[in-house]
Design an enzyme around this catalytic site. Structure first.
Site, mmCIF file in Angstrom:
data_model
loop_
_atom_site.group_PDB
_atom_site.id
_atom_site.type_symbol
_atom_site.label_atom_id
_atom_site.label_comp_id
_atom_site.label_asym_id
_atom_site.label_seq_id
_atom_site.Cartn_x
_atom_site.Cartn_y
_atom_site.Cartn_z
ATOM 1 N N SER A 1 0.839 -1.199 0.000
ATOM 2 C CA SER A 1 0.000 0.000 0.000
ATOM 3 C C SER A 1 0.882 1.260 0.000
ATOM 4 O O SER A 1 1.679 1.465 -0.910
ATOM 5 C CB SER A 1 -0.954 -0.037 1.203
ATOM 6 O OG SER A 1 -1.932 0.957 1.111
ATOM 7 N N ASP B 1 -9.904 -3.534 -5.364
ATOM 8 C CA ASP B 1 -9.050 -2.572 -4.677
ATOM 9 C C ASP B 1 -9.008 -1.290 -5.504
ATOM 10 O O ASP B 1 -8.755 -1.345 -6.717
ATOM 11 C CB ASP B 1 -7.644 -3.166 -4.524
ATOM 12 C CG ASP B 1 -6.649 -2.232 -3.850
ATOM 13 O OD1 ASP B 1 -7.069 -1.161 -3.348
ATOM 14 O OD2 ASP B 1 -5.453 -2.571 -3.821
ATOM 15 N N HIS C 1 -8.084 -4.748 -0.849
ATOM 16 C CA HIS C 1 -6.945 -4.023 -0.290
ATOM 17 C C HIS C 1 -6.673 -4.450 1.154
ATOM 18 O O HIS C 1 -7.575 -4.527 1.979
ATOM 19 C CB HIS C 1 -7.195 -2.517 -0.324
ATOM 20 C CG HIS C 1 -5.961 -1.723 -0.054
ATOM 21 N ND1 HIS C 1 -5.001 -1.479 -1.009
ATOM 22 C CD2 HIS C 1 -5.497 -1.141 1.087
ATOM 23 C CE1 HIS C 1 -4.021 -0.769 -0.479
ATOM 24 N NE2 HIS C 1 -4.290 -0.561 0.790
#
Length: 410
Positions: free
Chosen positions: A196, A350, A380
């Site tokens: 991320s 995501d 995610h």
């Protein structure tokens, strides 16, 4: 005594009733404001996780309103409570690399020669995350690949704005690369890795190190559902997955602004795309365009957006979004073609999926070897749920295995 007992019972009853209402409110919010696509495996489990997160957020807000602590501090405190204790297969040590806190994981298993070294940068939108939140993931990578893993506890926003997190990750990496022999790491096998926001930091650090002739060349970069740009929050994946946990479209923009400026002003302009001048958008469209995303990723729906111009005031606030150290997707070809072998993991559900797809294309267009692993039923943050209180998902285990297998193949 009876009066005190009665008051305690009343207080307890009020507390229990309030907590029940809080949970009911979180459940109502969950069903009213989120979308769980049919392709997600174990959707009920994902709803429960989101309810827990919403409840934590509401409790934090209550504590903030009554003056006990900030909502942000409470969320970080809860996140950092997990402790895994001693691992019989790893030497684990907390140190500082150039004043940056790090946690080193060294496998105890004898190794025939020098090991791989992995610099790991945690996710959390540059606002959350710590050495503790990614402890299990780092242990799994270290043991599974028999690599030395260095987890970096970089400074967080909004207290520390861009480029603080990037500088911490870069400085810690440089320190490690100058002292590889101390950890038995092969200079030809140093890898940067992150999930991320950590994927963003890994990409930025990797780009910067291409210019350093005094350090070993990176062997690879591993980007796990990375966020790589903040110019277009209306790409197909942002539209399709705007309300899919664990990262909403609005949250992605909010975190980027917190990292950039320490506040989330002009979020409406950022979301609609009126924060960057049209001529600059057109200039970057060769790299950042829905046209560069394969058509199969648009079948769940995509509405092309009208280009909107911006005011000078807004652009002055967010112009550093155009810096590659903030948004690595915008780096020049001269930098991109020097990047090491890359691994990119994306998840279908995501909002950041298309950031990864666009970077994959940029790397391949510049002759960089790319291994791409796509979780068709992933969302995610799924890798960090492995082994988390029974909330693991099969696709998260597959994703982790893909990372470990890539490392073992280097």
């Amino acid at each position: 005594m009876a009066v005190v007992y009665t008051l305690l019972v009343l207080y307890l009853a009020v507390f229990v009733a309030g907590f029940i209402l809080l949970v009911m409110g979180a459940i109502h919010f969950n069903f009213s404001n989120i979308e769980i696509p049919p392709g997600v495996n174990q959707p009920v489990k994902l709803r429960i996780i989101h309810i827990i997160l919403i409840t934590r957020s509401v409790v934090g807000k209550i504590l903030e309103n009554i003056g006990i602590c900030s909502q942000l501090s409470f969320a970080r405190y809860v996140q950092d409570r997990s402790t895994l204790g001693v691992d019989p297969k790893l030497f684990i040590e907390d140190l500082c690399f150039d004043k940056v806190p790090v946690r080193i994981y060294q496998p105890k298993v004898p190794f025939a020669s020098q090991r791989r070294g992995v610099m790991f940068f945690h996710g959390g939108g540059w606002v959350f995350g710590s050495l503790e939140t990614h402890e299990k993931l780092c242990r799994s990578i270290a043991k599974g690949s028999e690599s030395v893993v260095v987890s970096v506890g970089y400074r967080l926003a909004p207290e520390h704005k861009y480029p603080a997190a990037y500088e911490d990750c870069l400085n810690a990496t440089i320190h490690f690369m100058k002292n590889l022999e101390h950890y038995g790491v092969d200079p030809a096998h140093v890898i940067v890795c992150g999930d991320s926001a950590g994927g963003n930091l890994a990409a930025a650090v990797s780009q910067t190190l291409t210019t350093r002739s005094d350090l070993p060349k990176l062997r690879a970069q591993i980007l796990i559902y990375p966020g790589l740009q903040a110019l277009d929050f209306n790409l197909p994946s942002y539209q399709q997955n705007r309300a899919v946990p664990l990262l909403f479209r609005e949250h992605a923009a909010f975190y980027a602004l917190q990292y950039l400026n320490g506040h989330a002003l002009h979020m409406e302009e950022v979301l609609e795309g009126s924060h960057i001048p049209i001529d600059m958008k057109l200039n970057y469209s060769k790299w950042l365009s829905p046209d560069n995303i394969p058509e199969k990723f648009k079948v769940r729906g995509y509405k092309p957006q009208v280009l909107l111009d911006c005011t000078t005031e807004v652009y002055e606030e967010v112009q550093r979004f155009c810096e590659p150290n903030m948004c690595p997707l915008l780096a020049e070809d001269a930098v991109v073609h020097q990047l090491p072998e890359s691994f990119i993991l994306t998840c279908e559900y995501d909002v950041l999926r298309d950031d990864g797809l666009l970077y994959k294309k940029r790397l391949e267009d510049n002759g960089v070897r790319v291994t791409w692993y796509h979780l068709e039923d992933g969302f995610h943050g799924i890798l960090n749920l492995n082994g988390f209180c029974g909330f693991s998902f099969p696709s998260g285990k597959r994703g982790l295995d893909s990372v470990v297998n890539f490392l073992k193949g280097l």
